[in-house]
Design an enzyme around this catalytic site. Sequence first.
Site, PDB file in Angstrom:
ATOM      1  N   PHE A  11       0.859  -1.199   0.000  1.00  0.00           N
ATOM      2  CA  PHE A  11       0.000   0.000   0.000  1.00  0.00           C
ATOM      3  C   PHE A  11       0.892   1.245   0.000  1.00  0.00           C
ATOM      4  O   PHE A  11       0.797   2.121   0.841  1.00  0.00           O
ATOM      5  CB  PHE A  11      -0.954  -0.031   1.199  1.00  0.00           C
ATOM      6  N   THR A  99       4.074  -4.469  -4.759  1.00  0.00           N
ATOM      7  CA  THR A  99       5.164  -4.316  -3.793  1.00  0.00           C
ATOM      8  C   THR A  99       6.424  -3.903  -4.566  1.00  0.00           C
ATOM      9  O   THR A  99       6.387  -3.728  -5.784  1.00  0.00           O
ATOM     10  CB  THR A  99       5.410  -5.625  -3.009  1.00  0.00           C
ATOM     11  N   GLU A 152       0.208  -4.998 -17.491  1.00  0.00           N
ATOM     12  CA  GLU A 152       0.446  -3.887 -18.418  1.00  0.00           C
ATOM     13  C   GLU A 152       1.362  -2.832 -17.806  1.00  0.00           C
ATOM     14  O   GLU A 152       2.214  -2.247 -18.482  1.00  0.00           O
ATOM     15  CB  GLU A 152      -0.892  -3.260 -18.815  1.00  0.00           C
ATOM     16  N   VAL A 155       5.675  -2.149 -17.830  1.00  0.00           N
ATOM     17  CA  VAL A 155       6.462  -1.361 -18.788  1.00  0.00           C
ATOM     18  C   VAL A 155       5.682  -0.090 -19.138  1.00  0.00           C
ATOM     19  O   VAL A 155       4.510  -0.151 -19.501  1.00  0.00           O
ATOM     20  CB  VAL A 155       6.743  -2.165 -20.082  1.00  0.00           C
ATOM     21  N   GLY A 209       7.735  10.579  -7.039  1.00  0.00           N
ATOM     22  CA  GLY A 209       7.211   9.205  -7.082  1.00  0.00           C
ATOM     23  C   GLY A 209       7.605   8.436  -8.324  1.00  0.00           C
ATOM     24  O   GLY A 209       7.009   7.406  -8.634  1.00  0.00           O
ATOM     25  N   GLU A 212      12.447   4.103  -8.195  1.00  0.00           N
ATOM     26  CA  GLU A 212      12.287   2.868  -7.440  1.00  0.00           C
ATOM     27  C   GLU A 212      12.657   3.125  -5.978  1.00  0.00           C
ATOM     28  O   GLU A 212      13.295   4.141  -5.655  1.00  0.00           O
ATOM     29  CB  GLU A 212      13.233   1.795  -7.997  1.00  0.00           C
ATOM     30  N   LYS A 227      12.613  -4.289 -18.106  1.00  0.00           N
ATOM     31  CA  LYS A 227      11.556  -3.951 -19.075  1.00  0.00           C
ATOM     32  C   LYS A 227      11.901  -4.473 -20.466  1.00  0.00           C
ATOM     33  O   LYS A 227      11.024  -4.934 -21.214  1.00  0.00           O
ATOM     34  CB  LYS A 227      11.337  -2.440 -19.094  1.00  0.00           C
TER      35      LYS A 227
HETATM   36  N1  HSE Z   1      11.225   3.759 -11.476  1.00  0.00           N
HETATM   37  C1  HSE Z   1      10.561   3.520 -12.695  1.00  0.00           C
HETATM   38  C2  HSE Z   1      10.864   4.655 -13.650  1.00  0.00           C
HETATM   39  C3  HSE Z   1       9.083   3.420 -12.462  1.00  0.00           C
HETATM   40  O1  HSE Z   1      11.434   5.654 -13.215  1.00  0.00           O
HETATM   41  O2  HSE Z   1      10.563   4.536 -14.821  1.00  0.00           O
HETATM   42  C4  HSE Z   1       8.363   2.697 -13.527  1.00  0.00           C
HETATM   43  O3  HSE Z   1       8.820   1.400 -13.730  1.00  0.00           O
END
Ligand code: HSE
Length: 349
Positions: A11, A99, A152, A155, A209, A212, A227
Site C-alpha cells: 500500500f 510491492t 500492463e 512497462v 514518485g 524505485e 523492461k
Molecule cells: N522507477 C521507474 C521509472 C518506475 O522511473 O521509470 C516505472 O517502472
Amino acid sequence: MSEYKVALIGFGGVNRALAQLAAENNAKWQSELGFQLKIVGISDLHLGSVIRPEGLDLNALRNLPTEKGALAKLSGGSIDAATEHVIETSGADIVVEATFTNAVNGEPATSYCRLALSKGISVVTTNKGPVAFHAQALKREAAANGVHFEYEGAVMSGTPVIRLAKELLAGAELKGFEGILNGTSNFVLSSMESGLSFTEAVEKAQRLGYAEADPTADIEGHDVRLKVVILANELLGAKLKPADVPCKGIGDLTLQSIHDAAAANARWKLIGSASRMADGTVRASVEPKLLPLENSLAAVGDAINAVTFRTGVLGDVTVRGPGAGRVETAYALLADIISIHKAKVAQGK
Ligand code: HSE
C-alpha cells in the site's frame, strides 16, 4: 454490472492511487465500464494488514496515515503484514500486487502471485520482478486455474504498450524495438540539461514518485533491463533472463558530457533495445546513446517514456506517454482489470 473484490498487496504510492481512483470514480466506472471495485483486504510490510469482506471505506483509505502499523487501527486490522493470510482469506476475486521490484529474483512478489493464482484468484501487477523472471510460469499457473495474470503496468506505467503491441501489432512482423523505458533516468538527464545537479535531480524524481525504492536501479539501467526482457520475451518470443542483457546506466554522464552533447546538437538518452537476428535469436541491450536532435526519441523529456517498434508491415510505430508516477501506474492496474472484465463478459460469466 459487476463488482470485483480486490486485495491490495503493498500500500505504497501505486495502490494508494488505485484506492483514490476507485473512491473518486466507482460510480462512473459502474456506468461506463460495467464494474466497480471493492477493496476487501490490504497487506503492507510497513503498515500491517486489514481484512474486511464487506469492503473498506475508500475515503478513509485515502487519508490513511503513513505511520508504521496504521492498518492495525482499522477494524479487522493487524500490525502483521500477513500477506498470505490476506490473499487466502479476504475473499478477493483479484489480487493487486504492487510491492517493490526485486531485480535479483522477483521475490517475494512472485510467490504472492503464484499463491493467488493457485487459489483461483486473478492477479494484476505493476511489479517487473515476477514478470521478467517468471512470466511464462505464472501465465501457465493462471491458465491452469482458469484465471488471469495481467501486467500492463510493468512497462511504461499506464501508457499501453504490452497489450497494444501484442494484440494490435500481432500481424505487423515485429522485428525489434528501442525505447526510453525509465522515467527517472530520463527526468534526471532532462533536469541536468536545465542545470540541476545529478543528486538534486534524483532527489526530485524520488519526491515525484518516479524512482524505485532504491533509485540505483533507475540510474544504473537495471530497471530498463527488466523492461527490455519483459518486452523481448512477450513480443519477440525470446527467452531472455535479465543477466543475458548487457547493461550500462547513466551514472558516468556528467554535466560536461551533457553540455558537450547539446553543443553538438545531440542528447544523451538511456536506450533499451532488442532485435530479432537473422538466425532467429534475439539480441538486447541497455546503454546511454548519443542521439541527434532530429531523432524522435531525442525529443522525449522529463519522466516521459517512448518506444519505437520496428515492424515489417508498418515500418516504425512509436508510442509515447508517461512511464512512471503513482496515478499513471495505478491506471495500468485499472486497464488490466478492464481486460479481465471484458474476458469474463465475452465468456458470458
Ligand atoms: N522507477 C521507474 C521509472 C518506475 O522511473 O521509470 C516505472 O517502472
